[in-house]
Design an enzyme around this catalytic site. Structure first.
Site, PDB file in Angstrom:
ATOM      1  N   GLU A   1       0.796  -1.228   0.000  1.00 15.00           N
ATOM      2  CA  GLU A   1       0.000   0.000   0.000  1.00 15.00           C
ATOM      3  C   GLU A   1       0.827   1.277   0.000  1.00 15.00           C
ATOM      4  OE1 GLU A   1      -3.208  -0.055   2.853  1.00 15.00           O
ATOM      5  OE2 GLU A   1      -4.253  -1.616   1.729  1.00 15.00           O
TER       6      GLU A   1
ATOM      7  N   GLU B   1      -5.386  -8.538   0.126  1.00 14.44           N
ATOM      8  CA  GLU B   1      -6.192  -8.189   1.302  1.00 14.44           C
ATOM      9  C   GLU B   1      -7.618  -7.899   0.863  1.00 14.44           C
ATOM     10  OE1 GLU B   1      -4.767  -5.174   4.071  1.00 14.44           O
ATOM     11  OE2 GLU B   1      -2.695  -5.788   3.681  1.00 14.44           O
TER      12      GLU B   1
HETATM   13  C1  BG6 Z   1      -4.651  -2.176   4.978  1.00 10.05           C
HETATM   14  C2  BG6 Z   1      -3.332  -2.583   5.553  1.00 10.05           C
HETATM   15  O1  BG6 Z   1      -4.628  -0.788   4.838  1.00 10.05           O
HETATM   16  O2  BG6 Z   1      -5.814  -2.402   5.710  1.00 10.05           O
HETATM   17  C3  BG6 Z   1      -3.399  -3.466   6.789  1.00 10.05           C
HETATM   18  O3  BG6 Z   1      -2.468  -3.131   4.595  1.00 10.05           O
HETATM   19  C4  BG6 Z   1      -4.573  -3.046   7.643  1.00 10.05           C
HETATM   20  O4  BG6 Z   1      -2.175  -3.347   7.442  1.00 10.05           O
HETATM   21  C5  BG6 Z   1      -5.838  -3.256   6.834  1.00 10.05           C
HETATM   22  O5  BG6 Z   1      -4.644  -3.667   8.883  1.00 10.05           O
HETATM   23  C6  BG6 Z   1      -7.117  -2.964   7.595  1.00 10.05           C
HETATM   24  O6  BG6 Z   1      -7.073  -1.685   8.133  1.00 10.05           O
HETATM   25  P1  BG6 Z   1      -7.389  -1.421   9.676  1.00 10.05           P
HETATM   26  O7  BG6 Z   1      -7.136   0.023   9.879  1.00 10.05           O
HETATM   27  O8  BG6 Z   1      -8.805  -1.784   9.881  1.00 10.05           O
HETATM   28  O9  BG6 Z   1      -6.451  -2.278  10.431  1.00 10.05           O
END
Ligand code: BG6
Length: 468
Positions: free
Chosen positions: A165, A365
């Site tokens: 990211e 993700e």
């Molecule tokens: C992404 C990241 O932005 O989203 C992760 O790569 C992150 O590291 C995930 O945990 C979810 O975001 P959050 O803020 O809910 O943990």
């Protein structure tokens, strides 16, 4: 488009799940590990004890056994740069090499493909003190770090991701807890350095590990115009170029997106580009595009905002005068944390990526953050997560039918971990970790309902999404 026949997932589809080092490992200073900006910084997970996180550093064997039991074909995780090079460059910490070598071997024992992110937000603090990505010397530090990784793990790791990211680090650094108080000009200079570093590392990977594949890993999502007004459509193009294409055009085509370049020129954000930089970008060729997808965005060409909640958050864009204005999307629902839930938007995003870049796509993700409850008898009834994932996997399959070359799906997260800015209580995992923000309890692992659902889905290769 509606199809009478929906295609199956490809034979070697990488059914996986993801984590990142600083969010799951703990062992923040164990065995010679140096400190990263996440250990030192203004990180909002200081609202919870992230020094222990999910204690994966000490429990990785138990965790990998659980991932194997779930039936994972792939596990996407990141390496803590500071476990390997405590000062960001220079002396290698053998204990760090040993830990990741053991983890990789453990995965391979169960035939789980390691998908390795080289850098996931946790820049070594020592490099940060020298200016971090604003300092061109960090490019060489990253390349040297990559050389160490390819030397030690290149024989076993077939899928490498460069930077997690990068776009969110540049656009929403504060939400991630990065030291991000710089102006945009400086941030885009940092961005340029990351692009050059990434390109060099992709080339190095191809030279050192001929069997391995490597790609970037930004967060990509379709951007909708708030209405069918031409000016809204133009605003959507603006935000999509700034948020998405800037990063991938540079990684795949080796050039700056022309719309973004004009925006840079207008705003005074053009980065300094040294002789040879563009050649480095052009010569690097990713083998695939990895990307994270959570939510789509909606924007308008003029201010008529329905968005009231503007706190720092990586999925909620801020307006930019004369460029785009964020709007709420009345056609999609939202998570408890205000992120839009848009499975069809996932398909749209996949189609856009396919059309634009024609490279294999790997989802690294996608998931639902929620306040899970541990019920008596060690039960976590996360039906809402099952529904979220089911709908997204269904759309992934439709995207494959559309012609998208999707090679894998690794939802966030394999196991509960510390959220970037909402502590431990915003959970994403298939496996519950028994701890609260500061009460570490016994950290025991508990299989959630979604664990069993995903297990069945993988076993039937996504043909039956009901999890029966
Ligand atoms: C992404 C990241 O932005 O989203 C992760 O790569 C992150 O590291 C995930 O945990 C979810 O975001 P959050 O803020 O809910 O943990």
């Amino acid at each position: 488009m509606k199809f009478a026949q929906v295609k199956a997932f490809p034979e070697n589809f990488l059914w996986g799940a993801s984590t990142s080092a600083y969010q799951v490992e703990g062992g923040w200073d164990a065995d010679g590990k140096g400190l990263s900006i996440m250990d030192k910084g203004n990180h909002s997970t200081k609202n919870s004890d992230f020094k222990v996180a999910s204690d994966h550093y000490h429990r990785y064997k138990e965790d990998v056994a659980l991932l194997a039991e779930m039936g994972l074909k792939a596990y996407r995780f990141s390496l803590a740069w500071t476990r390997i090079l405590p000062d960001g460059r220079g002396a290698v910490n053998q204990k760090g090499i040993e830990f990741y070598s053991n983890l990789i071997n453990e995965l391979l024992t169960y035939n789980i493909e390691p998908i390795v992110t080289m850098y996931h937000f946790d820049l070594p603090y020592a490099l940060h003190q020298e200016g971090g990505w604003a300092n061109r010397a960090t490019i060489d530090a990253f390349v040297d770090y990559a050389r160490v990784l390819f030397t030690h793990f290149g024989d076993r790791v077939k899928y490498w991701l460069t930077i997690n990211e990068q776009n969110i680090m540049i656009l929403h650094g504060a939400a991630l807890g990065l030291f991000s108080e710089q102006g945009k000009k400086e941030l885009y200079q940092q961005n340029h350095h990351m692009l050059v570093a990434q390109a060099k590392v992709m080339e190095l990977c191809h030279t050192m590990c001929s069997q391995a594949k490597i790609g970037p890993a930004p967060n990509i999502s379709s951007v909708y115009p708030a209405a069918c007004k031409p000016e809204d459509y133009m605003a959507a193009q603006n935000w999509s170029a700034i948020r998405n294409w800037l990063y991938l055009d540079a990684a795949v085509f080796g050039r700056y997106n022309s719309l973004v370049w004009s925006y840079f020129t207008e705003k005074g954000y053009t980065p300094a580009i040294l002789e040879g930089d563009m050649e480095i970008l052009e010569n690097a060729k990713p083998d695939f595009i990895a990307f994270n997808y959570y939510a789509t965005a909606t924007v308008a060409g003029s201010k008529n905002s329905t968005v009231s909640d503007r706190k720092a958050d990586q999925q909620v864009a801020k307006d930019e005068e004369g460029v785009y204005y964020t709007e709420a999307n009345p056609y999609v629902s939202k998570t408890e944390f205000g992120w839009s839930i848009d499975p069809a938007g996932f398909r749209n995003t996949l189609r856009e990526l396919q059309d634009r870049y024609r490279l294999p796509l790997l989802v690294t993700e996608n998931g639902l953050g929620a306040y899970d409850k541990l019920e008596p008898g060690d039960v976590v009834n996360d039906e809402y997560r099952i529904e979220f994932l089911r709908q997204h996997i269904e759309q992934a399959r439709l995207a494959i039918t559309d012609g998208v070359n999707l090679i894998g799906y690794c939802p966030w997260s394999a196991i509960d971990l510390v959220s970037t800015h909402s502590g431990v209580s915003k959970r994403y995992g298939f496996i519950y970790v028994n701890r609260d923000e500061f009460d570490l309890k016994d950290l025991r692992r508990i299989k959630k309902k979604s664990f069993y659902w995903y297990q069945k889905l993988i076993a039937n290769h996504g043909t039956d999404l009901s999890g029966r």
